[in-house]
Structures are given as structure tokens and as C-alpha cells.
Design an enzyme around this catalytic site. Structure first.
Site, PDB file in Angstrom:
ATOM      1  N   CYS A   1       0.796  -1.293   0.129  1.00  0.00           N
ATOM      2  CA  CYS A   1       0.039  -0.008  -0.055  1.00  0.00           C
ATOM      3  C   CYS A   1       1.151   1.129   0.063  1.00  0.00           C
ATOM      4  O   CYS A   1       1.850   1.205   0.047  1.00  0.00           O
ATOM      5  CB  CYS A   1      -0.916  -0.098   1.337  1.00  0.00           C
ATOM      6  SG  CYS A   1      -1.803  -1.664   1.429  1.00  0.00           S
TER       7      CYS A   1
ATOM      8  N   ARG B   1       3.745   0.983  -6.979  1.00  0.00           N
ATOM      9  CA  ARG B   1       3.841  -0.191  -5.961  1.00  0.00           C
ATOM     10  C   ARG B   1       2.810  -1.062  -5.879  1.00  0.00           C
ATOM     11  O   ARG B   1       2.631  -2.091  -5.499  1.00  0.00           O
ATOM     12  CB  ARG B   1       3.465   0.526  -4.563  1.00  0.00           C
ATOM     13  CG  ARG B   1       4.953   1.505  -4.027  1.00  0.00           C
ATOM     14  CD  ARG B   1       4.244   2.586  -3.077  1.00  0.00           C
ATOM     15  NE  ARG B   1       4.123   1.828  -1.755  1.00  0.00           N
ATOM     16  CZ  ARG B   1       5.145   1.713  -0.929  1.00  0.00           C
ATOM     17  NH1 ARG B   1       6.104   2.293  -1.164  1.00  0.00           N
ATOM     18  NH2 ARG B   1       4.834   1.277   0.324  1.00  0.00           N
TER      19      ARG B   1
ATOM     20  N   TRP C   1      -3.124  -2.030  -1.725  1.00  0.00           N
ATOM     21  CA  TRP C   1      -2.686  -3.455  -2.293  1.00  0.00           C
ATOM     22  C   TRP C   1      -3.530  -4.489  -1.188  1.00  0.00           C
ATOM     23  O   TRP C   1      -3.024  -4.604  -0.128  1.00  0.00           O
ATOM     24  CB  TRP C   1      -1.211  -3.628  -2.230  1.00  0.00           C
ATOM     25  CG  TRP C   1      -0.811  -5.122  -2.258  1.00  0.00           C
ATOM     26  CD1 TRP C   1      -0.288  -5.955  -1.625  1.00  0.00           C
ATOM     27  CD2 TRP C   1      -0.669  -5.641  -3.883  1.00  0.00           C
ATOM     28  NE1 TRP C   1       0.079  -7.254  -2.097  1.00  0.00           N
ATOM     29  CE2 TRP C   1      -0.119  -7.134  -3.419  1.00  0.00           C
ATOM     30  CE3 TRP C   1      -0.639  -5.371  -4.918  1.00  0.00           C
ATOM     31  CZ2 TRP C   1       0.308  -7.957  -4.357  1.00  0.00           C
ATOM     32  CZ3 TRP C   1      -0.516  -6.438  -5.926  1.00  0.00           C
ATOM     33  CH2 TRP C   1      -0.123  -7.509  -5.712  1.00  0.00           C
TER      34      TRP C   1
ATOM     35  N   ASN D   1      -0.421   1.320   5.979  1.00  0.00           N
ATOM     36  CA  ASN D   1       0.575   0.228   5.074  1.00  0.00           C
ATOM     37  C   ASN D   1       0.876  -0.930   5.958  1.00  0.00           C
ATOM     38  O   ASN D   1       1.668  -0.363   7.062  1.00  0.00           O
ATOM     39  CB  ASN D   1       1.388   0.856   4.317  1.00  0.00           C
ATOM     40  CG  ASN D   1       2.172   0.067   3.517  1.00  0.00           C
ATOM     41  OD1 ASN D   1       2.045  -1.061   3.161  1.00  0.00           O
ATOM     42  ND2 ASN D   1       3.558   0.233   3.226  1.00  0.00           N
ATOM     43  N   GLY D   2       0.489  -2.019   5.683  1.00  0.00           N
ATOM     44  CA  GLY D   2       1.230  -2.964   6.549  1.00  0.00           C
ATOM     45  C   GLY D   2       0.233  -4.107   6.938  1.00  0.00           C
ATOM     46  O   GLY D   2      -1.056  -4.324   6.224  1.00  0.00           O
TER      47      GLY D   2
ATOM     48  N   GLU E   1      15.158 -23.363 -11.636  1.00  0.00           N
ATOM     49  CA  GLU E   1      14.782 -22.032 -11.472  1.00  0.00           C
ATOM     50  C   GLU E   1      16.145 -21.081 -11.747  1.00  0.00           C
ATOM     51  O   GLU E   1      15.765 -19.993 -12.371  1.00  0.00           O
ATOM     52  CB  GLU E   1      14.251 -21.527  -9.902  1.00  0.00           C
ATOM     53  CG  GLU E   1      14.021 -20.193  -9.650  1.00  0.00           C
ATOM     54  CD  GLU E   1      12.958 -19.447 -10.430  1.00  0.00           C
ATOM     55  OE1 GLU E   1      12.374 -20.381 -11.139  1.00  0.00           O
ATOM     56  OE2 GLU E   1      12.728 -18.423 -10.403  1.00  0.00           O
TER      57      GLU E   1
ATOM     58  N   LYS F   1      15.715 -18.104 -14.596  1.00  0.00           N
ATOM     59  CA  LYS F   1      16.145 -16.851 -14.520  1.00  0.00           C
ATOM     60  C   LYS F   1      17.392 -16.247 -15.174  1.00  0.00           C
ATOM     61  O   LYS F   1      17.133 -15.195 -15.998  1.00  0.00           O
ATOM     62  CB  LYS F   1      16.586 -16.648 -12.944  1.00  0.00           C
ATOM     63  CG  LYS F   1      15.801 -16.587 -11.926  1.00  0.00           C
ATOM     64  CD  LYS F   1      15.196 -15.359 -11.589  1.00  0.00           C
ATOM     65  CE  LYS F   1      13.651 -15.256 -12.063  1.00  0.00           C
ATOM     66  NZ  LYS F   1      12.616 -16.284 -11.938  1.00  0.00           N
TER      67      LYS F   1
ATOM     68  N   GLU G   1      15.597 -16.171 -19.177  1.00  0.00           N
ATOM     69  CA  GLU G   1      14.541 -14.999 -19.572  1.00  0.00           C
ATOM     70  C   GLU G   1      14.833 -13.532 -19.283  1.00  0.00           C
ATOM     71  O   GLU G   1      14.030 -12.827 -20.014  1.00  0.00           O
ATOM     72  CB  GLU G   1      13.222 -15.548 -18.348  1.00  0.00           C
ATOM     73  CG  GLU G   1      13.530 -15.107 -17.143  1.00  0.00           C
ATOM     74  CD  GLU G   1      12.289 -15.279 -15.880  1.00  0.00           C
ATOM     75  OE1 GLU G   1      10.947 -15.002 -16.551  1.00  0.00           O
ATOM     76  OE2 GLU G   1      12.347 -15.834 -14.918  1.00  0.00           O
TER      77      GLU G   1
ATOM     78  N   HIS H   1      23.092 -39.454 -19.844  1.00  0.00           N
ATOM     79  CA  HIS H   1      22.162 -39.918 -20.897  1.00  0.00           C
ATOM     80  C   HIS H   1      21.973 -39.306 -22.117  1.00  0.00           C
ATOM     81  O   HIS H   1      20.857 -39.360 -22.932  1.00  0.00           O
ATOM     82  CB  HIS H   1      20.822 -40.366 -20.200  1.00  0.00           C
ATOM     83  CG  HIS H   1      20.927 -41.262 -19.054  1.00  0.00           C
ATOM     84  ND1 HIS H   1      21.048 -42.317 -19.407  1.00  0.00           N
ATOM     85  CD2 HIS H   1      21.219 -41.019 -17.689  1.00  0.00           C
ATOM     86  CE1 HIS H   1      21.405 -43.029 -18.142  1.00  0.00           C
ATOM     87  NE2 HIS H   1      21.315 -42.200 -17.126  1.00  0.00           N
TER      88      HIS H   1
ATOM     89  N   LYS I   1       4.180 -10.269 -17.452  1.00  0.00           N
ATOM     90  CA  LYS I   1       4.367 -10.485 -15.989  1.00  0.00           C
ATOM     91  C   LYS I   1       3.422 -11.573 -15.617  1.00  0.00           C
ATOM     92  O   LYS I   1       3.399 -12.427 -14.764  1.00  0.00           O
ATOM     93  CB  LYS I   1       4.054  -9.179 -14.946  1.00  0.00           C
ATOM     94  CG  LYS I   1       4.071  -9.598 -13.449  1.00  0.00           C
ATOM     95  CD  LYS I   1       5.578  -9.922 -13.158  1.00  0.00           C
ATOM     96  CE  LYS I   1       5.539 -10.524 -11.565  1.00  0.00           C
ATOM     97  NZ  LYS I   1       6.620 -11.153 -11.210  1.00  0.00           N
TER      98      LYS I   1
HETATM   99  C1  AGP Z   1       9.259 -16.419 -13.651  1.00  0.00           C
HETATM  100  O1  AGP Z   1      10.378 -15.476 -13.408  1.00  0.00           O
HETATM  101  C2  AGP Z   1       8.256 -15.968 -14.802  1.00  0.00           C
HETATM  102  N1  AGP Z   1       7.711 -14.638 -14.720  1.00  0.00           N
HETATM  103  C3  AGP Z   1       7.186 -16.905 -15.131  1.00  0.00           C
HETATM  104  O2  AGP Z   1       7.752 -18.376 -15.244  1.00  0.00           O
HETATM  105  C4  AGP Z   1       6.046 -17.032 -13.951  1.00  0.00           C
HETATM  106  O3  AGP Z   1       6.624 -17.790 -12.882  1.00  0.00           O
HETATM  107  C5  AGP Z   1       4.971 -18.112 -14.664  1.00  0.00           C
HETATM  108  O4  AGP Z   1       4.374 -17.529 -15.634  1.00  0.00           O
HETATM  109  C6  AGP Z   1       3.910 -18.232 -13.641  1.00  0.00           C
HETATM  110  O5  AGP Z   1       3.166 -17.068 -13.155  1.00  0.00           O
HETATM  111  P1  AGP Z   1       2.307 -16.970 -11.950  1.00  0.00           P
HETATM  112  O6  AGP Z   1       2.917 -17.334 -10.780  1.00  0.00           O
HETATM  113  O7  AGP Z   1       1.671 -15.456 -11.908  1.00  0.00           O
HETATM  114  O8  AGP Z   1       0.856 -17.974 -12.256  1.00  0.00           O
END
Ligand code: AGP
Length: 608
Positions: free
Chosen positions: A2, A27, A75, A101-102, A481, A485, A488, A504, A603
């Protein structure tokens, strides 16, 4: 998270509040509101949706005349996004108004006590409890009422408060949520963050924990929670507005990496009570938990990776069988969900189309679905049978970091709860696990502060073509992961492999100088991992190892070693991922990539 803004001075407050809130939009929020004292009473306008709605409702603030006011962008944490849950919140006779906020962790207990005293609540928020608690303690002395509620509330809060019968004063108080105040031309201002005040002042006071501010148009006084006056020094801010939105960090992704200790703390602390795991939102009795025969975890991307990690944790700790699947595969393979299967869907945004479809498919097959979600009131949060929120706050960077770390914590808590209820973990083992969990935030912070070493190493691999991440068990999940990272945000091709799988086929790709990141945090697999490292090393690979402090044996098989601090075997992902996040980040910025908004990515993938 928030955003709060407050103003008292010789100008109209509403336009200043709206402008300040607009500087806090980055934010992330889902509703907004402002309240202004108009000379007789406190007027308030608030609504779900964007600030634009509020601006239209108040004609740019004109319908709310007055020179002292507070504003808020919410938020959602407690209570879904709605007009009634939006801030500010009033006490019973609208003579006190507050923005917050919190998270007030003991708000339910306080709410019950206030309801017993006849208080009526109109919202689902923890903040409305603050307004009524102020009312309960207020006897004409605002400062006293503020200190009294501080002694009763647990959790985090930055508050802006107006008392109608003290209209020449504005109060603010801080505990664990950021708050700054500053002098403006002809007045004073409070805000959650620097961007909201830069237009009016660059000299600000950073409010410390349990400090209270009382301000008038011309004065600003600071007090401790015991009402003792204190002196504070102002700080000159030389950030530009763009940097200020990132809290001085170059990118949102780096800022959010640094918010991981808080995201981890905020996710576990409301669920650790007197040495027990309390997950009220699970709505499961111990009998329900004992009746679970299998867990089916479904997610996408990084969320899927946390599911892979948790499979190892659930199966080893709670002896519960776990299957993990990609939502985009699950939804089309006519999944079989036997009686007693708990489906867990994991999603930061709560809007990922494949994950939402998997949730619906599971419910159609008669399964109960638990959502682990970061965005309150999102589709998955609303449609899941139960939802366990990660309290990471809004995540702006496309590449997830703090939400990923918070998802891991939520899954560890579930595994610990299930293991304890099913008799697989006893009280002393639980105590040890909780102790290790509480140590994670500081350990993550220590690893983040070690970023220089990672940056220097990353700069040697800006031209890399193929990078391999290998690990076994939980370390394989971490590799997945770490690899995502890197690729991407830097656009370098990378793959993660179960280390035992290399021979393999994939090992044929290893050439002179190929970078292989080996993750080895599972003691019982050290030797196997070291032999895999030797295999790739003898074929010319440059081996980066991420391992536990003290595992010096690894140095005979690695060209470069990053050590992570001691924790128990279940939680190592939360630590080992930090250098891998930093590695991907520094390679990406070294290659001039747009770290916060990588090409081709969104996102939230709300379409198939
Ligand atoms: C990860 O860095 C990416 N942004 C992507 O893999 C993300 O985790 C995936 O699209 C799932 O998104 P969500 O957690 O909002 O469902």
C-alpha cells in the site's frame, strides 16, 4: 504494498494527496481513497480501481475542500479489493480517520474484543480495527491514543491519522512499514516513499520503528512510543523520480530481490504462533490433513519450480506422495485424481490462464483445491476452495524473485504442518525447523550483500552461449529456477538437468569452456554430485559450484565456489537461489538487456 500520503498546510490538500498517490502507483494497488477535513467534518471519497476513478469522483480533488488530509492506495491483504475495503477507514462517528500500510497480525483478536464492546465493522480489513481501537482509547489526547494502540497491535504498520477535534494536527506512526515526512512550502507532508514527496521537498525525515510524528502547518514534532520527544536529522534526497520509484535500486528486479527477507518474514510470521504452525486459511482439521492420501501440485514457470522443490520436502518430511505437473500439460491430459487427493495450485499473479484452467479441471473432478497466491482477490484466489496468501507485496519485475521465495516458505509451512499432524515430525524437530526458518531472512540478506563477488564472476560470462545447471533432488529444482532466471532476462540459452541424467545424452554438448553451474546442498548427494562435476570438468567445462559452507571437498572438482550458510536440508533452495538470481541479473545487465521487462514476456500469462 500500500501507499500512504498525508498533507497539512496552507494549500488545498486533495490535489496534493492525489498527486502524491499517483507517484506511488508503481507499488501496485487495487483501490484508493482520500479524506480531508473541510472545516467542520472529515469528508472521504474512496473506490475500487485506479486512481483515475478517484480523480474523476472528486473532480481532481475540488469536491473535497480543506487543507489537511490523508490518502491511500491499497494493495489488498485482508479483504478483497472493494469500495468498502478501500482506505481511509473511519471510527464509529467519523471523527477519526486512518490510512495504513502493513499487516496487523493480531487484528482478529482485537476485532473480537472491540465487537464485544459494541463496535460494528463495515469492512473485512485489519485497518478498520485500527480506527476503532483509536476510538476506544481516545479521550481527547491524540498522542496518548496513538501510543496506546501501539502497545496493543502486533505486526507492521505505517499510519496517517486525523482527529476531527484536532484539525490543526496530522499524526503519523511507523513500525516495520516505511514512512517519511518532510517540510513543504507552507506545510508538511507524510508518505510511504520518496517519490510522493519529491515534487514538494528533497529534505525528508526517515521515521524509525515505533516513532510518532505530530505535525501542524508550521511544526513537526517526533516522539517515542513512551511519548518522549526526540530530535531527528533530515536527509537530502538526490534521486531522480525514476530511481526513487525503485527505492534507489537500478531495477525493480534488484529491489525485489532485496525485499526477499521481508517477503519471507511476512509470509511465515503470521503463521508461527507459540512454536506451532497455524494456517487458519487452510480450513482443514487434523483429521482432514490425516485423510490426505496424495498431493497434486500444478503451476507454471517459477511457480512450478517451487512445486518441484516442495515434492522433495513433502515426501521426505511428511511421507506424503506428491505429483507435480505443468498446468498446460495437466489440463489436457485427462488427469486422474483419486479420492483423498489435495490439489495445490501455485501462482504469483493468480491470473495465469493454464493454472486457472487446471484449478477448474480439478474441481470438476471433485478435488479440493488450495491456492497459494500473491495477489489478493485474483481469479485463482477467488475460485480456489481455500487460499494461502504469500505476503510478498506487489511484484513489478517480470522475472519473479520475492514471490518465488515467498511461495517456497508457504510450501515449507504446509509440509511442516502436515508432517507434524501426521506424526512424522515431533515437537523438538518442529522447534528446530522453525528456528531454521526464522534464520532464513538474515541469511538471504547476507547472500544478497555478497553480490559483488557474483557480479564479477558474471561479467566473465556475458558472451556465454550455453549454460547448464545441474543438481540432484532439491538441487535439481533449484537448477530449474536458476536456469530460467538466466535465460528469461539475459536471453542466453540455458538448461537445467538432473545431474544423474547428464550421461544419458546431454553431456555430449559439453565443450571446452562450457559453463556448468552445479548446485549441491544435499549432503547425502555430495559425492554423486562431485563425480558429475568431475565428468563435465574433464570434458572441458568451467564448473561453478553453489554449496553449503564447509563443503570444501567440492573445491577439487569446481573452478569457482559460492558458499551458502548452514540451514536444514529442506530449506537450502531459499538460500542457493540467491546467488543464481544475482548471476542471471548481472549477466543480463552486462548484456544491456531490459531486466524488468524482458522481450516477449508478460508478468502474467493470462492467455494460453
Ligand atoms: C518467472 O520469472 C516468470 N515470470 C514466469 O515463469 C512465471 O513464474 C509464470 O508465468 C507463472 O506466473 P504466476 O506465478 O503468476 O502464475
Amino acid at each position: 504494498m500500500c501507499g500512504i500520503v498525508g498533507y497539512i498546510g496552507n494549500k488545498q490538500a486533495a490535489p496534493i494527496l492525489l498527486d502524491g498517490l499517483s507517484k506511488l502507483e508503481y507499488r501496485g494497488y487495487d483501490s484508493a481513497g482520500i479524506a480531508v477535513y473541510n472545516g467542520e467534518k472529515i469528508d472521504m471519497v474512496k473506490s475500487k480501481g485506479r486512481l483515475k476513478v478517484l480523480d474523476e469522483l472528486t473532480h481532481g480533488g475540488e469536491t473535497l475542500p480543506g487543507t489537511v488530509g490523508i490518502g491511500h492506495t491499497r494493495w489488498a491483504t485482508h479483504g478483497s479489493p472493494s469500495d468498502k475495503n478501500a482506505h481511509p477507514h473511519f471510527n464509529k462517528d467519523n471523527s477519526i480517520v486512518v490510512v495504513h500500510n502493513g499487516i496487523i497480525e493480531n487484528y482478529l483478536k482485537l476485532k473480537k474484543k472491540l465487537e464485544k464492546k459494541g463496535y460494528k465493522f463495515v469492512s473485512e480489513t485489519d485497518t478498520e480495527v485500527v480506527a476503532h481501537l483509536l476510538d476506544y482509547y481516545y479521550n481527547g489526547n491524540p498522542l496518548q491514543a496513538v501510543t496506546k494502540i501501539m502497545h496493543r497491535m502486533e505486526g507492521s504498520y505505517a499510519l496517517g491519522i486525523i482527529f476531527q477535534d484536532h484539525p490543526d494536527e496530522l499524526y503519523a506512526v511507523r513500525k516495520d512499514s516505511p514512512l517519511i515526512v518532510g517540510h513543504t512550502d507552507g506545510g508538511n507532508i507524510i508518505a510511504s516513499d520518496v517519490p510522493a514527496v519529491l515534487k514538494y521537498t528533497r529534505n525528508v525525515f526517515f521515521i524509525e520503528n515505533e516513532e510518532i510524528v505530530r505535525m501542524t502547518r508550521d511544526t513537526m514534532e517526533f516522539f517515542t512510543v513512551d511519548e518522549e520527544p526526540i530530535e531527528k536529522e533530515s536527509v537530502k534526497i538526490d534521486w531522480d523520480i525514476n530511481a526513487a520509484e525503485k527505492g534507489g535500486y537500478e531495477h525493480f528486479m534488484l529491489k525485489e530481490m532485496y525485499e526477499q527477507p521481508k517477503a519471507i518474514t511476512d509470509t511465515f510470521s503470521p503463521r508461527l504462533k507459540d512454536g506451532n504452525i497455524v494456517i487458519e486459511e487452510l480450513n482443514m482439521s487434523d483429521e482432514d490433513i490425516k485423510a490426505i492420501k496424495k498431493i497434486m501440485i500444478v503451476a507454471c514457470g517459477s511457480a512450478y519450480h517451487t512445486g518441484i522443490t516442495s515434492k522433495y520436502v513433502f515426501e521426505d518430511m511428511a511421507r506424503l506422495p506428491v505429483e507435480v505437473d505443468l498446468a498446460s500439460e495437466f489440463r489436457y491430459r485427462r488427469p486422474i485424481l483419486e479420492e483423498g487427493t489435495l490439489v495445490i495450485v501455485i501462482s504469483q499473479s493468480g491470473e495465469t490462464a493454464d493454472t486457472l484452467a487446471a484449478l477448474r479441471e480439478s474441481q470438476e473432478l471433485g478435488a479440493k483445491v488450495l491456492g497459494i497466491v500473491n495477489v489478493v482477490g485474483s481469479s485463482i484466489a477467488r475460485e480456489a476452495d481455500n487460499v494461502m496468501y504469500t505476503w510478498a507485496g506487489p511484484e513489478i519485475a517480470v522475472a519473479t524473485t520475492k514471490a518465488y521465495s515467498a511461495q517456497l516458505i508457504a510450501l515449507y509451512l504446509l509440509a511442516m504442518k502436515f508432517a507434524y499432524v501426521r506424526g512424522m515430525v515431533d515437537a523438538s524437530e518442529m522447534e528446530e525447523l522453525i528456528r531454521d526458518m526464522k534464520a532464513l531472512p538474515a541469511q538471504v540478506e547476507m547472500l544478497l550483500n555478497n553480490k559483488g563477488k557474483i557480479q564479477r564472476f558474471a561479467n566473465r560470462y556475458l558472451a556465454a552461449k550455453d549454460v547448464f545447471f545441474i543438481g540432484r533432488g532439491i538441487d535439481y529444482a533449484i537448477s530449474l529456477e536458476g536456469s530460467l532466471k538466466l535465460k528469461e532476462i539475459s536471453y542466453i540459452h540455458s538448461e537445467a538437468y538432473a545431474a544423474g541424467e547428464l550421461k544419458h545424452g546431454t553431456i555430449s554438448l559439453i565443450e571446452e569452456g562450457t559453463l556448468v553451474a552445479a548446485v549441491l546442498t544435499q549432503r547425502d548427494l555430495y559425492k554423486k554430485m562431485i563425480s558429475n562435476m568431475v565428468e563435465v570438468g574433464t570434458r572441458g567445462a568451467f564448473v561453478l559450484a553453489v554449496t553449503n559452507e564447509g563443503n570444501v571437498e567440492v573445491e577439487r572438482a569446481a573452478d569457482y565456489v559460492i558458499y551458502i550458510p548452514e540451514t536444514n536440508k529442506y530449506f537450502t533452495n531459499s538460500l542457493a537461489i540467491i546467488p543464481l538470481q544475482l548471476f542471471g541479473y548481472y549477466i543480463a545487465i552486462g548484456r544491456g538487456c531490459d531486466v524488468d521487462k524482458p522481450r516477449n514476456l508478460a508478468k502474467s500469462v493470462t492467455v494460453e
